[in-house]
Scaffold this active site. Sequence first.
Site, PDB file in Angstrom:
ATOM      1  N   CYS A  12       1.096  -1.423   0.432  1.00  0.00           N
ATOM      2  CA  CYS A  12       0.069  -0.035  -0.151  1.00  0.00           C
ATOM      3  C   CYS A  12       0.521   1.551  -0.087  1.00  0.00           C
ATOM      4  O   CYS A  12       1.627   1.605   0.746  1.00  0.00           O
ATOM      5  CB  CYS A  12      -1.021  -0.039   1.541  1.00  0.00           C
ATOM      6  SG  CYS A  12      -1.908   1.263   1.243  1.00  0.00           S
ATOM      7  N   LYS A  39      -9.965  -9.322   5.064  1.00  0.00           N
ATOM      8  CA  LYS A  39      -9.501  -8.999   6.323  1.00  0.00           C
ATOM      9  C   LYS A  39     -10.127  -9.202   7.545  1.00  0.00           C
ATOM     10  O   LYS A  39     -11.407  -9.884   8.029  1.00  0.00           O
ATOM     11  CB  LYS A  39     -10.036  -7.416   6.006  1.00  0.00           C
ATOM     12  CG  LYS A  39      -9.850  -6.454   5.032  1.00  0.00           C
ATOM     13  CD  LYS A  39     -11.399  -5.160   4.393  1.00  0.00           C
ATOM     14  CE  LYS A  39     -10.354  -4.678   3.141  1.00  0.00           C
ATOM     15  NZ  LYS A  39     -11.806  -3.870   2.910  1.00  0.00           N
ATOM     16  N   VAL A  52      -6.194   0.724   4.512  1.00  0.00           N
ATOM     17  CA  VAL A  52      -5.094   0.823   5.552  1.00  0.00           C
ATOM     18  C   VAL A  52      -4.959   2.700   5.030  1.00  0.00           C
ATOM     19  O   VAL A  52      -4.983   2.311   3.695  1.00  0.00           O
ATOM     20  CB  VAL A  52      -4.231  -0.173   5.468  1.00  0.00           C
ATOM     21  CG1 VAL A  52      -4.453  -1.548   6.736  1.00  0.00           C
ATOM     22  CG2 VAL A  52      -4.152  -0.741   3.725  1.00  0.00           C
ATOM     23  N   SER A  70      -3.810   8.473   5.754  1.00  0.00           N
ATOM     24  CA  SER A  70      -2.674   9.072   5.283  1.00  0.00           C
ATOM     25  C   SER A  70      -2.438  10.039   5.920  1.00  0.00           C
ATOM     26  O   SER A  70      -1.898  10.581   6.308  1.00  0.00           O
ATOM     27  CB  SER A  70      -2.001   8.303   4.556  1.00  0.00           C
ATOM     28  OG  SER A  70      -2.512   8.700   3.088  1.00  0.00           O
TER      29      SER A  70
HETATM   30  N1  LIG Z   1      -7.550   7.551   1.376  1.00  0.00           N
HETATM   31  C1  LIG Z   1      -6.795   6.400   1.832  1.00  0.00           C
HETATM   32  C2  LIG Z   1      -6.681   5.300   0.868  1.00  0.00           C
HETATM   33  C3  LIG Z   1      -6.275   3.944   1.632  1.00  0.00           C
HETATM   34  C4  LIG Z   1      -7.007   3.272   0.951  1.00  0.00           C
HETATM   35  O1  LIG Z   1      -7.097   3.408  -0.587  1.00  0.00           O
HETATM   36  N2  LIG Z   1      -6.079   1.965   1.235  1.00  0.00           N
HETATM   37  C5  LIG Z   1      -6.651   0.487   0.137  1.00  0.00           C
HETATM   38  C6  LIG Z   1      -4.682  -0.294  -0.050  1.00  0.00           C
HETATM   39  S1  LIG Z   1      -3.811   1.075  -0.535  1.00  0.00           S
HETATM   40  C7  LIG Z   1      -7.133  -0.017   1.313  1.00  0.00           C
HETATM   41  O2  LIG Z   1      -7.457  -0.415   1.950  1.00  0.00           O
HETATM   42  N3  LIG Z   1      -7.442  -1.003  -0.065  1.00  0.00           N
HETATM   43  C8  LIG Z   1      -9.080  -1.849   0.778  1.00  0.00           C
HETATM   44  C9  LIG Z   1     -10.139  -1.910   0.236  1.00  0.00           C
HETATM   45  O3  LIG Z   1     -10.226  -0.466  -0.292  1.00  0.00           O
HETATM   46  O4  LIG Z   1     -11.515  -2.265   0.746  1.00  0.00           O
HETATM   47  C10 LIG Z   1      -5.762   7.256   2.662  1.00  0.00           C
HETATM   48  O5  LIG Z   1      -5.269   8.109   2.429  1.00  0.00           O
HETATM   49  O6  LIG Z   1      -5.013   6.456   4.022  1.00  0.00           O
END
Ligand SMILES: N[C@@H](CCC(=O)N[C@@H](CS)C(=O)NCC(=O)O)C(=O)O
Length: 228
Positions: A12, A39, A52, A70
């Site tokens: 990620c 998950k 995450v 983040s």
């Molecule tokens: N806007 C979020 C984006 C985080 C994100 O897209 N994480 C992805 C992995 S890179 C995730 O957890 N995806 C799981 C899902 O959407 O089910 C941030 O900046 O933390």
Amino acid sequence: MSKLTLISHTLCPFVQRAAISLAEKSIEFERKDIDLGNKPDWFLKISPLGKVPLLIVSEDGKDDVVIFESNVILEYLEDTTEPKLHPTDALERARHRSWNEFGSALLGEMWGYYNQKDQDKFNQIGQELAAKLSMVEAELAKNKSGDFFAGETFSTVDAVYAPLFRYFDLIESETDISIIADLENVGKWRKALRERSSVQAVVASNFSQLLKQFMVKFNGVMGQKLAA
Ligand SMILES: N[C@@H](CCC(=O)N[C@@H](CS)C(=O)NCC(=O)O)C(=O)O
């Protein structure tokens, strides 16, 4: 001092920005990688968006606090720890935050790019990515010296863009696509980030291989090029 736990995933890019900031600040933390394809229940209970990174902040005698998103995690680390990666000037700090938001939008586009199965749409997203990075190129041109976003000093913007550039590094080394290769300032920035120890430290030594496998699995235009 709080105990920090970063809930993560090996690939990620949003996790990486938090991990890079923690490494720049030499802050101890526990990293827990989870399988996003399966998950765990404990994760679903504490992650409002099911995504995450999460930063769990544990303090003696208090309930744990879960920080999500983040860029918010980066801001919390700026508010609570040294050295500051943000500039001291409020306007400059706001400019950095703006470009961090832009970095998040670029990661969204990158996701749509390597997922894309339609060749015309793939080309179009590639052009849009290149156009957006030309804006970054112009922003970098304002620096009088130094190859980081703010010139000589490493900032949160560097932590945000370093994970994005890993995609371009892989794509350029494994395919004939080089949509941002002619951006000179971006090129120097990418090199400086690639060589930064905090950037190197946050991914596994076989990261490129894992990222390639991940992108190939989508079997889109990019995946097919990478697999060829
Ligand atoms: N806007 C979020 C984006 C985080 C994100 O897209 N994480 C992805 C992995 S890179 C995730 O957890 N995806 C799981 C899902 O959407 O089910 C941030 O900046 O933390």
